[in-house]
Design a protein around this motif. Structure first.
Motif, PDB file in Angstrom:
ATOM      1  N   LEU A 283       0.811  -1.214   0.000  1.00  0.00           N
ATOM      2  CA  LEU A 283       0.000   0.000   0.000  1.00  0.00           C
ATOM      3  C   LEU A 283       0.846   1.266   0.000  1.00  0.00           C
ATOM      4  CD1 LEU A 283      -2.735  -1.114   2.562  1.00  0.00           C
ATOM      5  CD2 LEU A 283      -2.886  -1.116   0.063  1.00  0.00           C
ATOM      6  N   LYS A 284       0.306   2.299  -0.603  1.00  0.00           N
ATOM      7  CA  LYS A 284       0.972   3.604  -0.650  1.00  0.00           C
ATOM      8  C   LYS A 284       1.133   4.156   0.757  1.00  0.00           C
ATOM      9  CE  LYS A 284       0.560   8.187  -2.783  1.00  0.00           C
ATOM     10  NZ  LYS A 284      -0.294   9.073  -3.618  1.00  0.00           N
ATOM     11  N   ASN A 285       2.293   4.732   1.027  1.00  0.00           N
ATOM     12  CA  ASN A 285       2.653   5.385   2.285  1.00  0.00           C
ATOM     13  C   ASN A 285       2.980   4.417   3.416  1.00  0.00           C
ATOM     14  OD1 ASN A 285       2.382   8.028   1.254  1.00  0.00           O
ATOM     15  ND2 ASN A 285       0.178   8.009   1.650  1.00  0.00           N
ATOM     16  N   ALA A 286       3.023   3.122   3.124  1.00  0.00           N
ATOM     17  CA  ALA A 286       3.398   2.162   4.168  1.00  0.00           C
ATOM     18  C   ALA A 286       4.794   2.453   4.709  1.00  0.00           C
ATOM     19  CB  ALA A 286       3.337   0.745   3.616  1.00  0.00           C
ATOM     20  N   GLU A 287       5.672   2.958   3.836  1.00  0.00           N
ATOM     21  CA  GLU A 287       7.055   3.221   4.228  1.00  0.00           C
ATOM     22  C   GLU A 287       7.191   4.376   5.218  1.00  0.00           C
ATOM     23  OE1 GLU A 287       6.120   6.072   1.038  1.00  0.00           O
ATOM     24  OE2 GLU A 287       5.745   3.921   1.328  1.00  0.00           O
ATOM     25  N   LYS A 288       6.130   5.148   5.410  1.00  0.00           N
ATOM     26  CA  LYS A 288       6.195   6.274   6.344  1.00  0.00           C
ATOM     27  C   LYS A 288       6.167   5.825   7.801  1.00  0.00           C
ATOM     28  CE  LYS A 288       4.269   9.800   3.257  1.00  0.00           C
ATOM     29  NZ  LYS A 288       3.216  10.842   3.074  1.00  0.00           N
ATOM     30  N   LEU A 289       5.704   4.603   8.040  1.00  0.00           N
ATOM     31  CA  LEU A 289       5.737   4.063   9.393  1.00  0.00           C
ATOM     32  C   LEU A 289       7.113   3.485   9.685  1.00  0.00           C
ATOM     33  CD1 LEU A 289       2.622   4.179   8.635  1.00  0.00           C
ATOM     34  CD2 LEU A 289       2.350   2.523  10.479  1.00  0.00           C
ATOM     35  N   ALA A 290       7.447   3.359  10.965  1.00  0.00           N
ATOM     36  CA  ALA A 290       8.794   2.921  11.354  1.00  0.00           C
ATOM     37  C   ALA A 290       9.050   1.456  11.024  1.00  0.00           C
ATOM     38  CB  ALA A 290       9.001   3.162  12.843  1.00  0.00           C
ATOM     39  N   GLY A 291       7.996   0.681  10.839  1.00  0.00           N
ATOM     40  CA  GLY A 291       8.128  -0.741  10.556  1.00  0.00           C
ATOM     41  C   GLY A 291       6.862  -1.449  10.950  1.00  0.00           C
ATOM     42  N   VAL A 292       6.993  -2.740  11.317  1.00  0.00           N
ATOM     43  CA  VAL A 292       5.817  -3.539  11.664  1.00  0.00           C
ATOM     44  C   VAL A 292       6.090  -4.359  12.919  1.00  0.00           C
ATOM     45  CG1 VAL A 292       4.997  -3.711   9.281  1.00  0.00           C
ATOM     46  CG2 VAL A 292       6.536  -5.465  10.181  1.00  0.00           C
ATOM     47  N   GLY A 293       5.037  -4.558  13.702  1.00  0.00           N
ATOM     48  CA  GLY A 293       5.076  -5.493  14.820  1.00  0.00           C
ATOM     49  C   GLY A 293       4.330  -6.747  14.430  1.00  0.00           C
ATOM     50  N   ILE A 294       4.890  -7.923  14.764  1.00  0.00           N
ATOM     51  CA  ILE A 294       4.287  -9.189  14.330  1.00  0.00           C
ATOM     52  C   ILE A 294       4.213 -10.184  15.489  1.00  0.00           C
ATOM     53  CG2 ILE A 294       4.938  -8.983  11.910  1.00  0.00           C
ATOM     54  CD1 ILE A 294       7.276 -10.875  12.496  1.00  0.00           C
ATOM     55  N   GLN A 295       3.202 -11.039  15.435  1.00  0.00           N
ATOM     56  CA  GLN A 295       3.036 -12.137  16.386  1.00  0.00           C
ATOM     57  C   GLN A 295       2.263 -13.255  15.704  1.00  0.00           C
ATOM     58  OE1 GLN A 295       1.114  -9.377  19.089  1.00  0.00           O
ATOM     59  NE2 GLN A 295      -0.787 -10.562  19.045  1.00  0.00           N
ATOM     60  N   TYR A 296       2.440 -14.483  16.174  1.00  0.00           N
ATOM     61  CA  TYR A 296       1.751 -15.636  15.580  1.00  0.00           C
ATOM     62  C   TYR A 296       1.857 -15.595  14.049  1.00  0.00           C
ATOM     63  CZ  TYR A 296      -0.176 -15.620  20.283  1.00  0.00           C
ATOM     64  OH  TYR A 296      -0.315 -15.598  21.663  1.00  0.00           O
ATOM     65  N   THR A 297       3.074 -15.433  13.577  1.00  0.00           N
ATOM     66  CA  THR A 297       3.302 -15.250  12.149  1.00  0.00           C
ATOM     67  C   THR A 297       4.146 -16.386  11.586  1.00  0.00           C
ATOM     68  OG1 THR A 297       3.137 -12.846  12.328  1.00  0.00           O
ATOM     69  CG2 THR A 297       4.277 -13.697  10.396  1.00  0.00           C
ATOM     70  N   ASN A 298       3.691 -16.958  10.482  1.00  0.00           N
ATOM     71  CA  ASN A 298       4.430 -18.015   9.796  1.00  0.00           C
ATOM     72  C   ASN A 298       5.776 -17.479   9.315  1.00  0.00           C
ATOM     73  OD1 ASN A 298       5.346 -19.769   7.600  1.00  0.00           O
ATOM     74  ND2 ASN A 298       3.343 -20.733   7.740  1.00  0.00           N
TER      75      ASN A 298
END
Length: 459
Positions: A283-298
């Motif tokens: 998605l557009k502008n996703a790069e503006k966030l610092a990153g992602v937090g993940i849990q229960y992820t393959n």
């Protein structure tokens, strides 16, 4: 000096370095039969000439480096804070020392909830007055009873504790359902309304500043816990596109205006039924966030995300919660789980509930595992097998360590400290002592690992 002499010198120097590495080897281990407040045991390094079984090889490549580790830890919650407060002050301090002091587990990277999580005593938020868009009635008074004292006791022991936070739900009046909890007749979502978006940005800002005034710094937030969840406990469905709009058009500009330095991450994403992490990255502008937090992820999804964005910052937000049995069998999978995330390129691991009471249950009668259970009436403290596993992992994997390349058929993590010390955390799952061969810089050493134990080897 001819080429042959240079090669001989390099070979001689490499041999010295390897010998030094092996000569300085130390070994520590924990068993997982039952929890122990101080489970770490040192063991003499014992060599063997026995034949190596298949899968009992450890190969290290210390010159090949990957991500820098941010830390290991677990989650603060209201149920745990209430249980901790039931103990006399001396016992409270002992628990905090065992969890956070560097001589013990030394947790460094922990989580808290913005408002109530599923392990709040019940559902609550900091904004209960409908249409209070400017947050004039905002208050963290509820957290001052159990949550903040719990966190501040940890900071007293571990001043460099990194803390992140995420909401399980916005305030009820900001949602289409007008309910903090889900499974309602109306959809369980944040209203698609600019005034509500700005009010929610104000809510985040007030939360961070209120916690700062209370002596607690929030390093980062994730915008919504398990953004695909619609559950009987606090939850909110937030599609990736809405998360980006809320974050980039409202939260980030408000933080900038209010001089809030807390980082904004997407998530927390999981792979229960959807691939919101992957969709988010397209998605557009996703790069503006610092990153992602993940849990229960393959792990395959983590790998796919890195392929899509090799510079993506990912951190782990919640470990497997199980069902409250706190068994050895479950603890036997903990290093495997931690290794899955760190060896996939994630910068940390965050266990879920550090402390629960004697019931093991949430405010919604949902039993889950924890590192510690406190009986509020008997004033007793029970350390669970998971505590032993997390203790040795956190004690040896510290912020600033760098993951290095390695190979083993057993659950294993290998890191290198800023001083150059190599640390191996490996689980010998065999029902008896086993001989493992370590390969380093062209040399080898056979060592005996304790049975059914997680072992830390330092070089």
């Amino acid at each position: 000096m001819n080429r042959r002499i240079v090669l001989l010198i390099l070979f001689f120097y490499s041999s010295i370095i390897t010998a030094q590495n092996f000569n300085s080897m130390e070994m520590f281990y924990v068993t997982l039969e039952k929890g122990d407040a101080k489970p770490l045991q040192k063991i003499a390094v014992k060599e063997s000439n026995e034949k190596i079984k298949w899968g009992h090889e450890i190969t290290l490549y210390p010159s090949i480096e990957y991500q820098t580790i941010e830390g290991i830890g677990g989650a603060f919650n209201e149920v745990g804070g209430e249980a901790l407060s039931s103990l006399p002050e001396k016992q409270q301090d002992e628990v905090m020392q065992h969890l956070f002091h560097s001589d013990n587990a030394g947790f460094t990277f922990c989580r808290t909830a913005i408002g109530s999580s599923d392990f709040g005593l019940d559902a609550y938020s900091y904004s209960n007055s409908p249409n209070d868009f400017e947050m004039k009635e905002f208050s963290i008074e509820r957290d001052q009873k159990y949550v903040l004292p719990y966190i501040k006791k940890a900071i007293d022991v571990q001043p460099n504790l990194l803390l992140f936070a995420s909401p399980w739900s916005p305030p009820a009046w900001m949602k289409t359902s007008n309910s903090i909890t889900g499974l309602t007749k109306e959809t369980n979502q944040l209203k698609n309304d600019k005034k509500v978006y700005q009010a929610y940005a104000n809510y985040f800002t007030k939360y961070i500043k209120s916690y700062q005034r209370a002596g607690v710094n929030i390093d980062r937030i994730c915008v919504q816990n398990e953004n695909d969840a619609n559950t009987k406990y606090p939850s909110c469905v937030m599609p990736p596109q809405q998360m980006i709009e809320l974050s980039t058009k409202y939260i980030l500009p408000t933080f900038k205006k209010e001089k809030v330095n807390t980082k904004v991450f997407a998530g927390t994403f999981r792979t229960a039924e959807q691939l919101d992490l992957i969709e988010f990255l397209t998605l557009k502008n996703a790069e503006k966030l610092a990153g992602v937090g993940i849990q229960y992820t393959n792990p395959l999804v983590i790998t796919d995300a890195i392929k899509m964005n090799p510079t993506l910052k990912m951190f782990h937000t919640e470990g497997h919660c199980y069902n409250g049995k706190n068994s050895t069998e479950e603890a036997n999978h903990r290093l495997e789980e931690v290794a899955k995330y760190i060896n996939s390129g994630v910068s940390n691991f965050c266990y879920w509930n550090m402390i629960l009471n004697e019931t093991t249950e949430s405010g919604w009668e949902w039993p889950q595992n924890s590192l510690i259970n406190i009986d509020r009436e008997k004033k007793t403290i029970k350390y669970n097998p998971d505590y032993n596993a997390m203790y040795i992992i956190s004690h040896f994997i510290q912020p600033g360590d760098v993951r290095i390349a390695s190979n083993s058929q057993r659950p294993m993590i290998t890191v290198k400290s800023p001083s150059g010390k190599i640390k191996i955390i490996i689980h010998n799952t065999d029902p008896q002592e086993a001989v493992y061969r370590i390969h380093l810089n062209g040399d080898t050493k056979k060592v005996i690992l304790p049975k059914e134990s997680i072992t830390a080897i330092t070089l």
